[in-house]
Design a protein around this motif. Structure first.
Motif, PDB file in Angstrom:
ATOM      1  N   SER A  11       0.860  -1.188  -0.024  1.00  0.00           N
ATOM      2  CA  SER A  11       0.121  -0.171   0.080  1.00  0.00           C
ATOM      3  C   SER A  11       0.844   1.165   0.325  1.00  0.00           C
ATOM      4  CB  SER A  11      -0.931   0.112   1.241  1.00  0.00           C
ATOM      5  OG  SER A  11      -0.340  -0.256   2.412  1.00  0.00           O
ATOM      6  N   ALA A  14       0.397   2.390  -3.365  1.00  0.00           N
ATOM      7  CA  ALA A  14      -0.920   2.249  -3.816  1.00  0.00           C
ATOM      8  C   ALA A  14      -1.473   3.198  -4.780  1.00  0.00           C
ATOM      9  CB  ALA A  14      -1.891   1.895  -2.707  1.00  0.00           C
ATOM     10  N   ASN A  18       0.595   8.324  -1.976  1.00  0.00           N
ATOM     11  CA  ASN A  18       1.423   7.659  -1.307  1.00  0.00           C
ATOM     12  C   ASN A  18       2.943   7.683  -1.989  1.00  0.00           C
ATOM     13  OD1 ASN A  18      -0.271   6.921   0.702  1.00  0.00           O
ATOM     14  ND2 ASN A  18      -0.824   4.724  -0.183  1.00  0.00           N
ATOM     15  N   GLY A  41      -0.185  -1.728  -4.361  1.00  0.00           N
ATOM     16  CA  GLY A  41      -1.013  -2.537  -3.656  1.00  0.00           C
ATOM     17  C   GLY A  41      -2.434  -1.873  -3.410  1.00  0.00           C
ATOM     18  N   LYS A  42      -3.075  -2.418  -2.556  1.00  0.00           N
ATOM     19  CA  LYS A  42      -4.557  -2.136  -2.355  1.00  0.00           C
ATOM     20  C   LYS A  42      -4.630  -0.426  -1.771  1.00  0.00           C
ATOM     21  CE  LYS A  42      -6.672  -6.593  -1.211  1.00  0.00           C
ATOM     22  NZ  LYS A  42      -7.573  -7.348  -0.352  1.00  0.00           N
ATOM     23  N   ARG A  43      -5.610   0.168  -2.295  1.00  0.00           N
ATOM     24  CA  ARG A  43      -5.823   1.597  -1.985  1.00  0.00           C
ATOM     25  C   ARG A  43      -6.783   1.651  -0.647  1.00  0.00           C
ATOM     26  NH1 ARG A  43      -7.544   3.093  -7.944  1.00  0.00           N
ATOM     27  NH2 ARG A  43      -8.338   1.009  -7.703  1.00  0.00           N
ATOM     28  N   TYR A  44      -7.596   0.254  -0.543  1.00  0.00           N
ATOM     29  CA  TYR A  44      -8.710   0.149   0.414  1.00  0.00           C
ATOM     30  C   TYR A  44      -9.115  -1.293   0.574  1.00  0.00           C
ATOM     31  CZ  TYR A  44     -11.272   0.708  -4.035  1.00  0.00           C
ATOM     32  OH  TYR A  44     -11.610   0.453  -5.168  1.00  0.00           O
ATOM     33  N   ASP A  47     -10.070  -3.137  -2.538  1.00  0.00           N
ATOM     34  CA  ASP A  47      -9.624  -3.031  -3.776  1.00  0.00           C
ATOM     35  C   ASP A  47      -8.775  -4.445  -4.292  1.00  0.00           C
ATOM     36  OD1 ASP A  47      -8.504  -1.592  -5.856  1.00  0.00           O
ATOM     37  OD2 ASP A  47      -6.977  -0.559  -4.756  1.00  0.00           O
ATOM     38  N   LYS A  49      -5.365  -6.142  -5.836  1.00  0.00           N
ATOM     39  CA  LYS A  49      -3.926  -5.574  -6.207  1.00  0.00           C
ATOM     40  C   LYS A  49      -3.609  -5.597  -7.532  1.00  0.00           C
ATOM     41  CE  LYS A  49      -2.152  -7.453  -1.631  1.00  0.00           C
ATOM     42  NZ  LYS A  49      -1.170  -8.595  -1.055  1.00  0.00           N
ATOM     43  N   ASP A 209       4.187  -1.151   5.581  1.00  0.00           N
ATOM     44  CA  ASP A 209       2.863  -0.228   6.127  1.00  0.00           C
ATOM     45  C   ASP A 209       2.645  -0.798   7.562  1.00  0.00           C
ATOM     46  OD1 ASP A 209       1.993  -2.798   5.805  1.00  0.00           O
ATOM     47  OD2 ASP A 209       0.192  -2.438   4.776  1.00  0.00           O
TER      48      ASP A 209
END
Length: 444
Positions: A11, A14, A18, A41-44, A47, A49, A209
């Protein structure tokens, strides 16, 4: 000035916001010379990948010969990142068109999956105004499909020795036929470690993260202690048993070069993080235990045969059966007349276990074989355990008081870990009991 190699992933990369945070971190220390990046990666939480979107591209391409529909999501994702970064002069569309064409031409799972790292590295390099160095030109695999140390380190030194700064995509390299080959998922950690070793860095920073390793899973114990310093040996044990902050195989390149690793949080760069040190630089702290980790879903094959200890080649014959069937084993505790094989249950699908029992029976003719299923393994790890009298007694007493039945015990020859096998249903209770004994009671 020290030389730092950084790896950013997940993330952390992402979206454009970021990536801006990442480039600010990189520029804040001129010692950060070379950066390895993973795919966005995932934003939320809901989401998807980018790497998973790329695998969908591969499937569509295999089925239809084209990947336009699936690749449109990749196109949208990367064009939005460039737009968020305000990089109007960067021709991402041209790069995306070329990438889509290559995916359709090559029809390779590894090549397709690697394009998330490739595209992200192109963007980050342009944002920093640093040189882009393609991993395909500096990381190589041998004919067995394994990382080629000699060829790769020679190429890394040649490519970077006169390069002030560079951005390198993680996760992939080139095989002996010139094709793109990837590491396992999370392999950008390995790429970063390889680059750090190749340039003989003073430090390998792995930005993620989280703010480093915790003494155990925070989903099981609320607010467990953070590990400030840990040795490579301890980290290897914890990573192997499920502590997934860092890819377990990423330890080896820097370990050989005695290069420390620092785990840092992209979203909290002010946090100290966890420093992972070579054994000769590591000084153990006051706590006996460094961390606790484990995994569920193992099967134990318990073999018993009278006079087993005097039968030459008994263990070799058993392991030959596993090798023949392509089955890995985790542990092999043994006694005078007993031997146990601990195997992940996923390798023993329907019919495989029965076949394995028959083959072992034919090979070594044990008096009997008993099967234990739904077993969890929990590792208690720490250099302090080797010099502290009564550690095992404390551990087993804590589990006894918690009402946990121990099905298996295995202690590594390094004496920095004790592994217990318990029922899957007791896994969380076991971790909490060990943490309470060695962390909370110690504090009190």
């Amino acid at each position: 000035m020290s030389l730092i190699v950084c790896k950013f992933g997940g993330s952390s990369l992402a979206d454009g916001t970021n990536i801006t945070r990442v480039t600010d971190i990189i520029r804040s220390d001129p010692s950060r010379k070379y950066v390895v990046v993973s795919a966005p990666g995932k934003r939320y939480s809901e989401d998807i990948k980018v790497t998973d979107l790329l695998y969908a591209c591969y499937r569509e391409c295999n089925e239809t010969g084209q990947c336009g529909e699936a690749f449109s999501k990749i196109r949208t994702r990367f064009t939005s990142i460039v737009r968020e970064l305000g990089m109007d002069g960067f021709s991402i569309e041209e790069i995306l068109n070329e990438t889509e064409k290559e995916i359709e031409e090559r029809k390779s799972s590894d090549f397709t999956a690697s394009r998330g790292e490739y595209l992200n590295a192109r963007i980050v390099a342009a944002k920093l105004n640093w040189k882009f160095v393609d991993a395909k030109d500096i990381i190589f695999f041998n004919k067995a499909g394994l990382f080629d140390e000699e060829k790769s380190y020679k190429a890394i030194r040649a490519a970077l020795q006169n390069c002030e700064n560079a951005v390198i995509p993680g996760f992939y390299g080139t095989d002996i036929n010139g094709n793109i080959k990837t590491f396992s998922r999370g392999g950008s950690d390995i790429s970063g470690s390889i680059v750090a070793r190749g340039v003989n860095a003073d430090l390998y920073e792995n930005w993620t993260d989280v703010s480093g390793f915790l003494a155990c899973d925070p989903r099981i114990v609320n607010h467990p202690e953070k590990i400030e310093n840990i040795s490579f040996k301890e980290l290897r044990e914890l990573s192997y048993m499920g502590a997934n902050v860092l890819h377990a195989d990423s330890i080896f390149p820097v370990r050989k070069g005695d290069i420390p690793i620092k785990i840092k949080n992209t979203f909290r760069p002010e946090d100290a993080g966890t420093l992972i040190l070579p054994s000769k630089k590591y000084v153990k702290g006051n706590n006996i235990v460094t961390g606790i980790a484990g995994k569920k879903d193992f099967t134990v094959l318990f073999l018993e045969k009278s006079m087993m200890n005097s039968e030459i080649g008994f263990a070799r014959k058993v392991l030959s059966v596993l090798e023949q069937d392509g089955i890995c084993f985790e542990h092999m505790p043994s006694g005078i007349d007993t031997l146990s094989l601990v195997i992940e249950s996923k390798y023993l699908a329907e019919g495989v276990l029965d076949k394995l029992i028959r083959q072992i029976s034919d090979a070594v003719k044990p008096d009997y074989i008993r099967i234990l299923e739904n077993i969890a393994l929990v590792a208690t790890v720490g250099h302090g355990m080797t010099s502290s009298v009564g550690t095992s007694a404390r551990l087993f007493s804590a589990l006894s008081e918690a009402g946990i039945n121990i099905r298996m015990i295995d202690q590594g020859s390094s004496e920095i870990n004790i592994i217990v096998g318990i029922d899957n249903d007791d896994y969380e209770k076991c971790v909490r009991a060990i943490y309470r004994e060695f962390f909370q009671k110690t504090q009190n």
